[in-house]
Design a protein around this motif. Structure first.
Motif, PDB file in Angstrom:
ATOM      1  N   ALA A 242       0.841  -1.201   0.000  1.00  0.00           N
ATOM      2  CA  ALA A 242       0.000   0.000   0.000  1.00  0.00           C
ATOM      3  C   ALA A 242       0.877   1.254   0.000  1.00  0.00           C
ATOM      4  O   ALA A 242       0.586   2.235  -0.696  1.00  0.00           O
ATOM      5  CB  ALA A 242      -0.939   0.001   1.204  1.00  0.00           C
ATOM      6  N   ALA A 243       1.967   1.231   0.776  1.00  0.00           N
ATOM      7  CA  ALA A 243       2.898   2.363   0.799  1.00  0.00           C
ATOM      8  C   ALA A 243       3.570   2.528  -0.558  1.00  0.00           C
ATOM      9  O   ALA A 243       3.755   3.652  -1.055  1.00  0.00           O
ATOM     10  CB  ALA A 243       3.946   2.154   1.891  1.00  0.00           C
ATOM     11  N   LEU A 244       3.935   1.414  -1.179  1.00  0.00           N
ATOM     12  CA  LEU A 244       4.532   1.461  -2.512  1.00  0.00           C
ATOM     13  C   LEU A 244       3.574   2.109  -3.512  1.00  0.00           C
ATOM     14  O   LEU A 244       3.970   2.946  -4.335  1.00  0.00           O
ATOM     15  CB  LEU A 244       4.887   0.049  -2.964  1.00  0.00           C
ATOM     16  CG  LEU A 244       5.538  -0.082  -4.347  1.00  0.00           C
ATOM     17  CD1 LEU A 244       6.970   0.424  -4.306  1.00  0.00           C
ATOM     18  CD2 LEU A 244       5.501  -1.536  -4.812  1.00  0.00           C
ATOM     19  N   ALA A 245       2.303   1.718  -3.433  1.00  0.00           N
ATOM     20  CA  ALA A 245       1.295   2.281  -4.333  1.00  0.00           C
ATOM     21  C   ALA A 245       1.147   3.784  -4.117  1.00  0.00           C
ATOM     22  O   ALA A 245       1.032   4.559  -5.082  1.00  0.00           O
ATOM     23  CB  ALA A 245      -0.042   1.574  -4.118  1.00  0.00           C
ATOM     24  N   ALA A 246       1.133   4.213  -2.857  1.00  0.00           N
ATOM     25  CA  ALA A 246       1.024   5.638  -2.568  1.00  0.00           C
ATOM     26  C   ALA A 246       2.222   6.404  -3.111  1.00  0.00           C
ATOM     27  O   ALA A 246       2.085   7.500  -3.673  1.00  0.00           O
ATOM     28  CB  ALA A 246       0.892   5.855  -1.055  1.00  0.00           C
ATOM     29  N   TRP A 247       3.418   5.832  -2.961  1.00  0.00           N
ATOM     30  CA  TRP A 247       4.636   6.465  -3.474  1.00  0.00           C
ATOM     31  C   TRP A 247       4.572   6.585  -4.999  1.00  0.00           C
ATOM     32  O   TRP A 247       4.913   7.614  -5.581  1.00  0.00           O
ATOM     33  CB  TRP A 247       5.850   5.670  -3.034  1.00  0.00           C
ATOM     34  CG  TRP A 247       7.168   6.383  -3.159  1.00  0.00           C
ATOM     35  CD1 TRP A 247       7.368   7.694  -3.486  1.00  0.00           C
ATOM     36  CD2 TRP A 247       8.453   5.829  -2.924  1.00  0.00           C
ATOM     37  NE1 TRP A 247       8.715   7.985  -3.484  1.00  0.00           N
ATOM     38  CE2 TRP A 247       9.405   6.854  -3.146  1.00  0.00           C
ATOM     39  CE3 TRP A 247       8.910   4.550  -2.556  1.00  0.00           C
ATOM     40  CZ2 TRP A 247      10.777   6.653  -3.002  1.00  0.00           C
ATOM     41  CZ3 TRP A 247      10.274   4.342  -2.425  1.00  0.00           C
ATOM     42  CH2 TRP A 247      11.200   5.381  -2.635  1.00  0.00           C
ATOM     43  N   PHE A 248       4.121   5.518  -5.644  1.00  0.00           N
ATOM     44  CA  PHE A 248       3.931   5.535  -7.091  1.00  0.00           C
ATOM     45  C   PHE A 248       2.989   6.667  -7.500  1.00  0.00           C
ATOM     46  O   PHE A 248       3.246   7.384  -8.481  1.00  0.00           O
ATOM     47  CB  PHE A 248       3.372   4.168  -7.533  1.00  0.00           C
ATOM     48  CG  PHE A 248       3.146   4.028  -9.007  1.00  0.00           C
ATOM     49  CD1 PHE A 248       4.139   3.513  -9.833  1.00  0.00           C
ATOM     50  CD2 PHE A 248       1.933   4.378  -9.581  1.00  0.00           C
ATOM     51  CE1 PHE A 248       3.932   3.368 -11.198  1.00  0.00           C
ATOM     52  CE2 PHE A 248       1.716   4.226 -10.948  1.00  0.00           C
ATOM     53  CZ  PHE A 248       2.724   3.718 -11.762  1.00  0.00           C
ATOM     54  N   ALA A 249       1.906   6.840  -6.738  1.00  0.00           N
ATOM     55  CA  ALA A 249       0.913   7.846  -7.071  1.00  0.00           C
ATOM     56  C   ALA A 249       1.404   9.270  -6.798  1.00  0.00           C
ATOM     57  O   ALA A 249       0.855  10.232  -7.362  1.00  0.00           O
ATOM     58  CB  ALA A 249      -0.381   7.587  -6.285  1.00  0.00           C
ATOM     59  N   LEU A 250       2.406   9.419  -5.948  1.00  0.00           N
ATOM     60  CA  LEU A 250       2.951  10.749  -5.667  1.00  0.00           C
ATOM     61  C   LEU A 250       3.701  11.323  -6.861  1.00  0.00           C
ATOM     62  O   LEU A 250       3.874  12.546  -6.975  1.00  0.00           O
ATOM     63  CB  LEU A 250       3.923  10.694  -4.476  1.00  0.00           C
ATOM     64  CG  LEU A 250       3.382  10.928  -3.075  1.00  0.00           C
ATOM     65  CD1 LEU A 250       4.492  10.826  -2.051  1.00  0.00           C
ATOM     66  CD2 LEU A 250       2.667  12.274  -2.957  1.00  0.00           C
ATOM     67  N   CYS A 251       4.202  10.452  -7.747  1.00  0.00           N
ATOM     68  CA  CYS A 251       5.041  10.920  -8.859  1.00  0.00           C
ATOM     69  C   CYS A 251       4.231  11.703  -9.896  1.00  0.00           C
ATOM     70  O   CYS A 251       3.093  11.377 -10.162  1.00  0.00           O
ATOM     71  CB  CYS A 251       5.695   9.722  -9.539  1.00  0.00           C
ATOM     72  SG  CYS A 251       6.826   8.828  -8.455  1.00  0.00           S
TER      73      CYS A 251
END
Length: 217
Positions: free
Chosen positions: A208-217
């Motif tokens: 879930a954290a990885l997905a959020a980081w991906f979405a921050l880009c």
């Protein structure tokens, strides 16, 4: 009589953002499971993400166990009663809408402006292409729980990307222009800042954290 209950929403940690502050960019990540999802909120910038919140959201009604696996019948078989399936789907959709609405309302109150999200799912295979009825039931459920989160986010004008678990780290690494090993280390280190109440920092929370980081880009 059909019930559209208020969902359970277990908050694990909170972001100390003043209501008087200018809303800050943030992104949401989810690891979608059957009947629930791990949710992580990160604030930017993408080169230095900050862990803001970790929690579990409900996508099914604990009082109606069949809504956690709405396409399953007795003995793990595929449910063929369309009336039962339709009733369970409606409950799941209602729960998801309420869970996402409550989640976003809480973040808005704390000054976070969310425009993007990403979901990690097990697969996106077409359930109708699967011959085995039991495996097909799981595929239908994966499709349902993914779609209800997407729909709920879209209702709040939040665009959601989809990542498949098996290549999620590779896709994120490419997006972030980092190696997969560096991304994994960074996600692991984020867990060190998670309060005891938000633990465990397991695979679901990491994805879930990885997905959020991906979405921050």
């Amino acid at each position: 009589m059909e019930i559209c209950p208020k969902p359970g929403l277990a908050s694990d940690s909170s972001c100390n953002v003043s209501n008087e502050m200018k809303p800050q960019p943030a992104a949401l990540g989810f690891r979608v499971k059957s009947g629930w999802a791990a949710a992580v909120l990160l604030t930017g910038p993408a080169h230095s993400p900050q862990l803001c919140d970790v929690r579990r959201i409900e996508l099914s009604d604990p009082r109606l166990p069949e809504t956690r696996q709405p396409y399953h019948a007795a003995m793990g078989k595929l449910e063929t009663d369309s009336a039962k399936v339709n009733r369970r789907e409606r409950v799941v959709r209602c729960i998801a809408q309420q869970s996402i609405a409550m989640l976003l309302a809480g973040y808005r109150q704390r000054g976070c402006r969310i425009r993007r999200a990403a979901l990690v799912v097990g697969s996106q295979i077409d359930p109708d292409s699967i011959a085995n009825p039991h495996i097909r039931a799981h595929a239908f459920e994966g499709q349902l729980f993914r779609s209800v989160i997407e729909e709920a986010l879209q209702a709040h004008r939040i665009r959601a990307d989809i990542l498949i678990e098996r290549d999620a780290y590779a896709r994120a690494a490419a997006q972030l222009k980092q190696s997969s090993d560096d991304v994994r280390r960074a996600i692991q280190n984020l867990g060190r800042f998670t309060p005891a109440a938000a633990r465990p920092w397991r695979a679901e929370q990491k994805l879930a954290a990885l997905a959020a980081w991906f979405a921050l880009c």
